[in-house]
Design a protein around this motif. Sequence first.
Motif, PDB file in Angstrom:
ATOM      1  N   ASP A  24       0.824  -1.211   0.000  1.00 28.16           N
ATOM      2  CA  ASP A  24       0.000   0.000   0.000  1.00 28.16           C
ATOM      3  C   ASP A  24       0.855   1.258   0.000  1.00 28.16           C
ATOM      4  OD1 ASP A  24      -2.327  -1.477   0.004  1.00 28.16           O
ATOM      5  OD2 ASP A  24      -2.659  -1.291   2.165  1.00 28.16           O
ATOM      6  N   ASP A  25       1.984   1.201   0.724  1.00 26.98           N
ATOM      7  CA  ASP A  25       2.872   2.365   0.790  1.00 26.98           C
ATOM      8  C   ASP A  25       3.430   2.716  -0.584  1.00 26.98           C
ATOM      9  OD1 ASP A  25       2.471   2.534   3.495  1.00 26.98           O
ATOM     10  OD2 ASP A  25       4.375   1.597   4.041  1.00 26.98           O
ATOM     11  N   TYR A  26       3.776   1.695  -1.354  1.00 29.74           N
ATOM     12  CA  TYR A  26       4.307   1.941  -2.695  1.00 29.74           C
ATOM     13  C   TYR A  26       3.229   2.533  -3.598  1.00 29.74           C
ATOM     14  CZ  TYR A  26       6.658   1.322  -7.134  1.00 29.74           C
ATOM     15  OH  TYR A  26       7.219   1.547  -8.360  1.00 29.74           O
ATOM     16  N   PHE A  27       2.006   2.039  -3.464  1.00 31.89           N
ATOM     17  CA  PHE A  27       0.891   2.589  -4.239  1.00 31.89           C
ATOM     18  C   PHE A  27       0.689   4.064  -3.885  1.00 31.89           C
ATOM     19  CE2 PHE A  27      -3.646   3.555  -4.749  1.00 31.89           C
ATOM     20  CZ  PHE A  27      -3.779   3.317  -6.105  1.00 31.89           C
ATOM     21  N   GLU A  28       0.737   4.381  -2.585  1.00 32.25           N
ATOM     22  CA  GLU A  28       0.587   5.773  -2.154  1.00 32.25           C
ATOM     23  C   GLU A  28       1.677   6.649  -2.757  1.00 32.25           C
ATOM     24  OE1 GLU A  28       0.812   8.551   1.854  1.00 32.25           O
ATOM     25  OE2 GLU A  28       0.553   6.388   2.096  1.00 32.25           O
ATOM     26  N   LEU A  29       2.917   6.168  -2.720  1.00 28.52           N
ATOM     27  CA  LEU A  29       4.027   6.929  -3.296  1.00 28.52           C
ATOM     28  C   LEU A  29       3.818   7.160  -4.789  1.00 28.52           C
ATOM     29  CD1 LEU A  29       6.864   8.194  -3.060  1.00 28.52           C
ATOM     30  CD2 LEU A  29       7.788   5.914  -3.528  1.00 28.52           C
ATOM     31  N   MET A  30       3.398   6.134  -5.514  1.00 26.77           N
ATOM     32  CA  MET A  30       3.159   6.279  -6.961  1.00 26.77           C
ATOM     33  C   MET A  30       2.086   7.318  -7.244  1.00 26.77           C
ATOM     34  SD  MET A  30       3.502   2.437  -8.593  1.00 26.77           S
ATOM     35  CE  MET A  30       1.848   2.581  -9.127  1.00 26.77           C
ATOM     36  N   MET A  31       0.991   7.294  -6.491  1.00 20.97           N
ATOM     37  CA  MET A  31      -0.100   8.250  -6.712  1.00 20.97           C
ATOM     38  C   MET A  31       0.350   9.670  -6.364  1.00 20.97           C
ATOM     39  SD  MET A  31      -2.597   6.646  -8.029  1.00 20.97           S
ATOM     40  CE  MET A  31      -1.357   5.690  -8.862  1.00 20.97           C
ATOM     41  N   ARG A  32       1.060   9.825  -5.254  1.00 19.63           N
ATOM     42  CA  ARG A  32       1.530  11.160  -4.871  1.00 19.63           C
ATOM     43  C   ARG A  32       2.472  11.734  -5.929  1.00 19.63           C
ATOM     44  NH1 ARG A  32       0.253  13.005  -0.068  1.00 19.63           N
ATOM     45  NH2 ARG A  32      -0.529  11.570   1.497  1.00 19.63           N
ATOM     46  N   ASN A  33       3.376  10.922  -6.416  1.00 17.70           N
ATOM     47  CA  ASN A  33       4.337  11.407  -7.406  1.00 17.70           C
ATOM     48  C   ASN A  33       3.686  11.648  -8.761  1.00 17.70           C
ATOM     49  OD1 ASN A  33       6.474  11.532  -5.640  1.00 17.70           O
ATOM     50  ND2 ASN A  33       7.275   9.533  -6.186  1.00 17.70           N
TER      51      ASN A  33
ATOM     52  N   TRP B  41       0.584  12.482  -9.444  1.00 16.09           N
ATOM     53  CA  TRP B  41      -0.340  13.617  -9.428  1.00 16.09           C
ATOM     54  C   TRP B  41       0.233  14.827  -8.695  1.00 16.09           C
ATOM     55  CZ3 TRP B  41      -4.245  13.539 -12.677  1.00 16.09           C
ATOM     56  CH2 TRP B  41      -4.676  12.306 -13.151  1.00 16.09           C
ATOM     57  N   HIS B  42       1.507  14.775  -8.307  1.00  9.59           N
ATOM     58  CA  HIS B  42       2.163  15.881  -7.584  1.00  9.59           C
ATOM     59  C   HIS B  42       1.361  16.284  -6.348  1.00  9.59           C
ATOM     60  CE1 HIS B  42       5.383  17.284 -10.490  1.00  9.59           C
ATOM     61  NE2 HIS B  42       4.901  16.169 -10.985  1.00  9.59           N
ATOM     62  N   ILE B  43       0.995  15.287  -5.556  1.00 14.62           N
ATOM     63  CA  ILE B  43       0.283  15.517  -4.301  1.00 14.62           C
ATOM     64  C   ILE B  43       1.326  15.551  -3.189  1.00 14.62           C
ATOM     65  CG2 ILE B  43      -1.437  14.625  -2.689  1.00 14.62           C
ATOM     66  CD1 ILE B  43      -2.654  13.100  -5.115  1.00 14.62           C
ATOM     67  N   THR B  44       1.437  16.680  -2.512  1.00 20.29           N
ATOM     68  CA  THR B  44       2.441  16.798  -1.461  1.00 20.29           C
ATOM     69  C   THR B  44       2.034  15.976  -0.250  1.00 20.29           C
ATOM     70  OG1 THR B  44       1.392  18.797  -0.615  1.00 20.29           O
ATOM     71  CG2 THR B  44       3.185  19.099  -2.178  1.00 20.29           C
ATOM     72  N   GLY B  45       3.007  15.756   0.620  1.00 20.93           N
ATOM     73  CA  GLY B  45       2.734  15.044   1.859  1.00 20.93           C
ATOM     74  C   GLY B  45       3.260  13.628   1.843  1.00 20.93           C
ATOM     75  N   GLY B  46       2.744  12.838   2.747  1.00 21.87           N
ATOM     76  CA  GLY B  46       3.214  11.486   2.938  1.00 21.87           C
ATOM     77  C   GLY B  46       4.272  11.464   4.026  1.00 21.87           C
ATOM     78  N   GLU B  47       4.483  10.291   4.582  1.00 20.22           N
ATOM     79  CA  GLU B  47       5.475  10.149   5.641  1.00 20.22           C
ATOM     80  C   GLU B  47       6.432   9.025   5.306  1.00 20.22           C
ATOM     81  OE1 GLU B  47       3.608   9.660   9.422  1.00 20.22           O
ATOM     82  OE2 GLU B  47       2.471  11.514   9.249  1.00 20.22           O
ATOM     83  N   GLY B  48       7.670   9.175   5.768  1.00 25.25           N
ATOM     84  CA  GLY B  48       8.665   8.137   5.517  1.00 25.25           C
ATOM     85  C   GLY B  48       8.944   7.978   4.039  1.00 25.25           C
ATOM     86  N   TRP B  49       9.034   6.746   3.591  1.00 24.16           N
ATOM     87  CA  TRP B  49       9.359   6.533   2.183  1.00 24.16           C
ATOM     88  C   TRP B  49       8.149   6.766   1.282  1.00 24.16           C
ATOM     89  CZ3 TRP B  49       8.270   2.413  -1.326  1.00 24.16           C
ATOM     90  CH2 TRP B  49       7.478   1.391  -0.812  1.00 24.16           C
ATOM     91  N   CYS B  50       6.983   7.064   1.863  1.00 25.12           N
ATOM     92  CA  CYS B  50       5.791   7.415   1.079  1.00 25.12           C
ATOM     93  C   CYS B  50       5.740   8.907   0.754  1.00 25.12           C
ATOM     94  CB  CYS B  50       4.529   7.060   1.840  1.00 25.12           C
ATOM     95  SG  CYS B  50       4.294   5.316   2.084  1.00 25.12           S
ATOM     96  N   GLU B  51       6.705   9.669   1.274  1.00 22.65           N
ATOM     97  CA  GLU B  51       6.689  11.116   1.058  1.00 22.65           C
ATOM     98  C   GLU B  51       6.908  11.444  -0.411  1.00 22.65           C
ATOM     99  OE1 GLU B  51       8.685  15.219   2.736  1.00 22.65           O
ATOM    100  OE2 GLU B  51       9.455  13.303   3.403  1.00 22.65           O
ATOM    101  N   ASN B  52       6.132  12.391  -0.908  1.00 23.90           N
ATOM    102  CA  ASN B  52       6.238  12.837  -2.296  1.00 23.90           C
ATOM    103  C   ASN B  52       7.669  13.236  -2.627  1.00 23.90           C
ATOM    104  OD1 ASN B  52       6.597  15.349  -3.974  1.00 23.90           O
ATOM    105  ND2 ASN B  52       4.588  14.761  -4.661  1.00 23.90           N
ATOM    106  N   THR B  53       8.150  12.785  -3.781  1.00 26.89           N
ATOM    107  CA  THR B  53       9.501  13.139  -4.227  1.00 26.89           C
ATOM    108  C   THR B  53       9.510  13.824  -5.587  1.00 26.89           C
ATOM    109  OG1 THR B  53       9.776  10.931  -5.169  1.00 26.89           O
ATOM    110  CG2 THR B  53      10.600  11.269  -2.932  1.00 26.89           C
ATOM    111  N   SER B  54       8.333  14.062  -6.162  1.00 26.28           N
ATOM    112  CA  SER B  54       8.305  14.628  -7.513  1.00 26.28           C
ATOM    113  C   SER B  54       8.143  16.149  -7.534  1.00 26.28           C
ATOM    114  CB  SER B  54       7.192  13.981  -8.342  1.00 26.28           C
ATOM    115  OG  SER B  54       5.930  14.278  -7.783  1.00 26.28           O
ATOM    116  N   ASN B  55       7.577  16.731  -6.496  1.00 27.30           N
ATOM    117  CA  ASN B  55       7.414  18.179  -6.489  1.00 27.30           C
ATOM    118  C   ASN B  55       8.766  18.858  -6.349  1.00 27.30           C
ATOM    119  OD1 ASN B  55       4.690  17.212  -5.907  1.00 27.30           O
ATOM    120  ND2 ASN B  55       4.223  19.359  -5.563  1.00 27.30           N
TER     121      ASN B  55
END
Length: 83
Positions: free
Chosen positions: A8-17, A19-33
Motif C-alpha cells: 500500500d505504501d508503494y501505491f501511495e508513493l506512486m499516486m503522490r508522485n 499527481w504531484h500531491i504533497t505530503g506522505g510520511e517516511g518513504w511514502c513522502e512525495n519526491t516529484s514536487n
Amino acid sequence: VSASIDEDDYFELMMRNAWHITGGEGWCENTSNKRVLVTRSNGAQQVVCIEHDLGLDLKNYQAVLNALRQQGETDVVAFKLAE
C-alpha cells in the motif's frame, strides 16, 4: 492498477508522485514536487517543497516567489533552484 501493487505504501508513493500531491510520511513522502532552497530575512535557509508546481515556470523568478507566498512562505528574501 492497485491490485497489482504488493505494498500500500508503494501505491501511495506512486499516486503522490504521479499527481504531484504533497505530503506522505517516511518513504511514502512525495519526491516529484520541486524543492527550492529558501533564504529567510534572518539569513536562515530551508529546503521548501513547492506544493503546486505543475505548470509553474521555474525560470520565472516572480512566479516561483508568488507560488511560495501563496502556500504561506511569506518570509522569503531569496530562493535557489538545484543546479
